[in-house]
Design a protein around this motif. Structure first.
Motif, PDB file in Angstrom:
ATOM      1  N   TRP A  56      30.321  43.283  43.262  1.00 52.87           N
ATOM      2  CA  TRP A  56      30.825  41.908  43.316  1.00 52.87           C
ATOM      3  C   TRP A  56      31.645  41.593  42.060  1.00 52.87           C
ATOM      4  CZ3 TRP A  56      31.135  40.018  47.786  1.00 52.87           C
ATOM      5  CH2 TRP A  56      30.111  40.106  48.724  1.00 52.87           C
ATOM      6  N   MET A  57      31.240  42.164  40.923  1.00 59.65           N
ATOM      7  CA  MET A  57      31.965  41.928  39.687  1.00 59.65           C
ATOM      8  C   MET A  57      33.373  42.508  39.780  1.00 59.65           C
ATOM      9  SD  MET A  57      31.464  40.520  36.626  1.00 59.65           S
ATOM     10  CE  MET A  57      33.104  39.857  36.687  1.00 59.65           C
ATOM     11  N   LYS A  58      33.483  43.716  40.298  1.00 55.23           N
ATOM     12  CA  LYS A  58      34.799  44.330  40.469  1.00 55.23           C
ATOM     13  C   LYS A  58      35.644  43.509  41.445  1.00 55.23           C
ATOM     14  CE  LYS A  58      34.741  48.133  37.937  1.00 55.23           C
ATOM     15  NZ  LYS A  58      35.751  48.403  36.888  1.00 55.23           N
ATOM     16  N   LEU A  59      34.991  43.019  42.502  1.00 52.90           N
ATOM     17  CA  LEU A  59      35.722  42.205  43.466  1.00 52.90           C
ATOM     18  C   LEU A  59      36.173  40.894  42.836  1.00 52.90           C
ATOM     19  CD1 LEU A  59      36.744  41.712  46.323  1.00 52.90           C
ATOM     20  CD2 LEU A  59      34.468  40.825  46.907  1.00 52.90           C
ATOM     21  N   PHE A  60      35.312  40.306  42.010  1.00 52.97           N
ATOM     22  CA  PHE A  60      35.674  39.043  41.359  1.00 52.97           C
ATOM     23  C   PHE A  60      36.895  39.229  40.452  1.00 52.97           C
ATOM     24  CE2 PHE A  60      35.398  35.793  38.059  1.00 52.97           C
ATOM     25  CZ  PHE A  60      35.214  34.646  38.819  1.00 52.97           C
ATOM     26  N   GLU A  61      36.991  40.396  39.811  1.00 45.90           N
ATOM     27  CA  GLU A  61      38.155  40.658  38.970  1.00 45.90           C
ATOM     28  C   GLU A  61      39.440  40.683  39.794  1.00 45.90           C
ATOM     29  OE1 GLU A  61      37.167  44.308  37.066  1.00 45.90           O
ATOM     30  OE2 GLU A  61      35.598  43.408  35.795  1.00 45.90           O
ATOM     31  N   LEU A  62      39.321  41.107  41.049  1.00 49.19           N
ATOM     32  CA  LEU A  62      40.474  41.140  41.944  1.00 49.19           C
ATOM     33  C   LEU A  62      40.685  39.810  42.660  1.00 49.19           C
ATOM     34  CD1 LEU A  62      39.756  44.638  43.514  1.00 49.19           C
ATOM     35  CD2 LEU A  62      41.724  44.093  42.079  1.00 49.19           C
ATOM     36  N   GLU A  63      39.569  39.138  42.971  1.00 49.88           N
ATOM     37  CA  GLU A  63      39.608  37.868  43.705  1.00 49.88           C
ATOM     38  C   GLU A  63      38.641  36.891  43.027  1.00 49.88           C
ATOM     39  OE1 GLU A  63      38.549  38.638  47.737  1.00 49.88           O
ATOM     40  OE2 GLU A  63      40.257  39.963  48.118  1.00 49.88           O
ATOM     41  N   PRO A  64      39.075  36.164  42.012  1.00 43.83           N
ATOM     42  CA  PRO A  64      38.165  35.266  41.279  1.00 43.83           C
ATOM     43  C   PRO A  64      37.920  33.958  42.036  1.00 43.83           C
ATOM     44  CG  PRO A  64      40.371  35.187  40.330  1.00 43.83           C
ATOM     45  CD  PRO A  64      40.410  36.248  41.389  1.00 43.83           C
ATOM     46  N   THR A  65      37.179  34.060  43.143  1.00 44.97           N
ATOM     47  CA  THR A  65      36.927  32.904  44.006  1.00 44.97           C
ATOM     48  C   THR A  65      35.527  32.347  43.778  1.00 44.97           C
ATOM     49  OG1 THR A  65      36.009  34.241  45.802  1.00 44.97           O
ATOM     50  CG2 THR A  65      38.417  33.937  45.761  1.00 44.97           C
ATOM     51  N   ALA A  66      35.343  31.121  44.237  1.00 44.67           N
ATOM     52  CA  ALA A  66      34.020  30.493  44.149  1.00 44.67           C
ATOM     53  C   ALA A  66      33.000  31.267  44.971  1.00 44.67           C
ATOM     54  CB  ALA A  66      34.096  29.042  44.626  1.00 44.67           C
ATOM     55  N   HIS A  67      33.423  31.743  46.129  1.00 44.39           N
ATOM     56  CA  HIS A  67      32.496  32.488  46.977  1.00 44.39           C
ATOM     57  C   HIS A  67      31.995  33.746  46.286  1.00 44.39           C
ATOM     58  CE1 HIS A  67      30.902  34.935  50.229  1.00 44.39           C
ATOM     59  NE2 HIS A  67      30.797  33.826  50.923  1.00 44.39           N
ATOM     60  N   ASN A  68      32.888  34.464  45.641  1.00 38.53           N
ATOM     61  CA  ASN A  68      32.470  35.683  44.949  1.00 38.53           C
ATOM     62  C   ASN A  68      31.599  35.359  43.735  1.00 38.53           C
ATOM     63  OD1 ASN A  68      33.761  37.310  46.798  1.00 38.53           O
ATOM     64  ND2 ASN A  68      35.659  37.429  45.629  1.00 38.53           N
ATOM     65  N   ALA A  69      31.848  34.238  43.078  1.00 39.25           N
ATOM     66  CA  ALA A  69      30.967  33.812  41.982  1.00 39.25           C
ATOM     67  C   ALA A  69      29.566  33.517  42.500  1.00 39.25           C
ATOM     68  CB  ALA A  69      31.550  32.573  41.300  1.00 39.25           C
ATOM     69  N   LEU A  70      29.484  32.917  43.687  1.00 41.69           N
ATOM     70  CA  LEU A  70      28.179  32.654  44.290  1.00 41.69           C
ATOM     71  C   LEU A  70      27.448  33.958  44.594  1.00 41.69           C
ATOM     72  CD1 LEU A  70      26.101  30.704  45.516  1.00 41.69           C
ATOM     73  CD2 LEU A  70      27.448  30.752  47.639  1.00 41.69           C
ATOM     74  N   GLN A  71      28.176  34.943  45.085  1.00 38.54           N
ATOM     75  CA  GLN A  71      27.552  36.239  45.349  1.00 38.54           C
ATOM     76  C   GLN A  71      27.048  36.879  44.056  1.00 38.54           C
ATOM     77  OE1 GLN A  71      26.877  37.417  48.263  1.00 38.54           O
ATOM     78  NE2 GLN A  71      28.056  36.002  49.521  1.00 38.54           N
ATOM     79  N   LEU A  72      27.789  36.725  42.984  1.00 40.07           N
ATOM     80  CA  LEU A  72      27.353  37.245  41.688  1.00 40.07           C
ATOM     81  C   LEU A  72      26.103  36.518  41.211  1.00 40.07           C
ATOM     82  CD1 LEU A  72      30.849  37.692  40.063  1.00 40.07           C
ATOM     83  CD2 LEU A  72      29.131  39.503  40.259  1.00 40.07           C
TER      84      LEU A  72
END
Length: 238
Positions: A83-99
């Motif tokens: 999820w961290m790698k994905l957040f670096e590519l897509e810094p979205t609220a949804h990905n922050a929630l997954q983190l």
């Protein structure tokens, strides 16, 4: 067919909504198919070779698939890294929630709370996700990880939201991205039961009574009478 539509089409749990609504890259079709049939190890194996793909979109989807497959296998440290790698590519609220959720499932509660703050920051700008659902999901993750007391502030925030909205009609709440009131009572109860004695538990819920609509008051009063009959009876004594 896009990854998002394909995953949601099978009625998978909320975290599968993490996929972006774009066409599935052909090279990831086998991994998506494995995820759909709930073959988590195979999905992970098939997605991993594409983590360093030249295309950022392919890399993002590969990390997304690896994160989902790792979560399904309770490999929370690996899931967080993906999820961290994905957040670096897509810094979205949804990905922050997954983190945030994967952090607490990995035992890193304070890190999870920090990511919830990041979620709030991003979501205020994008409004891409229901804050009420996010808090409910995060509270659930905390409870599953054995940190019920840390979930109480998020449940209290939800309680205050119901008091502010006043209306507890299911359609009204659904349109605003708020959990149904009955579901809130049912799901918050066992978590709060671990943290509060009968008197405090009764008081925590009863503070809502004066603010809810008649249906909400009836539902809450009936719930408390069934769940804590002795405490509720004592509370009504003059």
């Amino acid at each position: 067919m896009g990854i998002l539509k394909r995953l949601l089409g099978r009625g998978q749990p909320a975290d599968l909504r993490a996929a972006r609504p774009a066409e599935t890259p052909p090279q990831l079709e086998p991994a998506v198919a494995a995820l759909q049939r709930e073959d988590w190890p195979q999905a992970l194996r098939l997605a991993q070779p594409h983590l360093e793909a030249r295309s950022p979109a392919v890399r993002a989807d590969a990390y997304r698939l690896c994160a989902l497959a790792s979560s399904r296998q309770a490999q929370w440290d690996t899931a967080f890294s993906c999820w961290m790698k994905l957040f670096e590519l897509e810094p979205t609220a949804h990905n922050a929630l997954q983190l945030a959720s994967s952090s607490v499932m990995a035992g890193a509660v304070e890190r999870g709370k920090a990511w919830m703050m990041k979620f709030d920051e991003l979501n205020r700008q994008s409004r891409e996700f229901s804050c009420a659902m996010a808090y409910a999901n995060f509270a659930s993750a905390l409870a599953q990880a054995g940190h019920a007391a840390d979930a109480v502030p998020y449940l209290t925030w939800l309680r205050e939201l119901y008091r502010e909205l006043k209306i507890t009609d299911d359609m009204f709440l659904h349109q605003r991205g708020v959990p149904f009131f009955g579901a809130f009572l049912e799901n918050s109860w066992p978590l709060l039961r671990r943290c509060l004695d009968d008197g405090a538990l009764l008081a925590w819920y009863r503070v809502m009574l004066d603010d809810l609509d008649p249906d909400g008051r009836a539902a809450l009063s009936g719930w408390l009478a069934d769940a804590l009959p002795a405490a509720a009876a004592n509370e009504e004594q003059p």
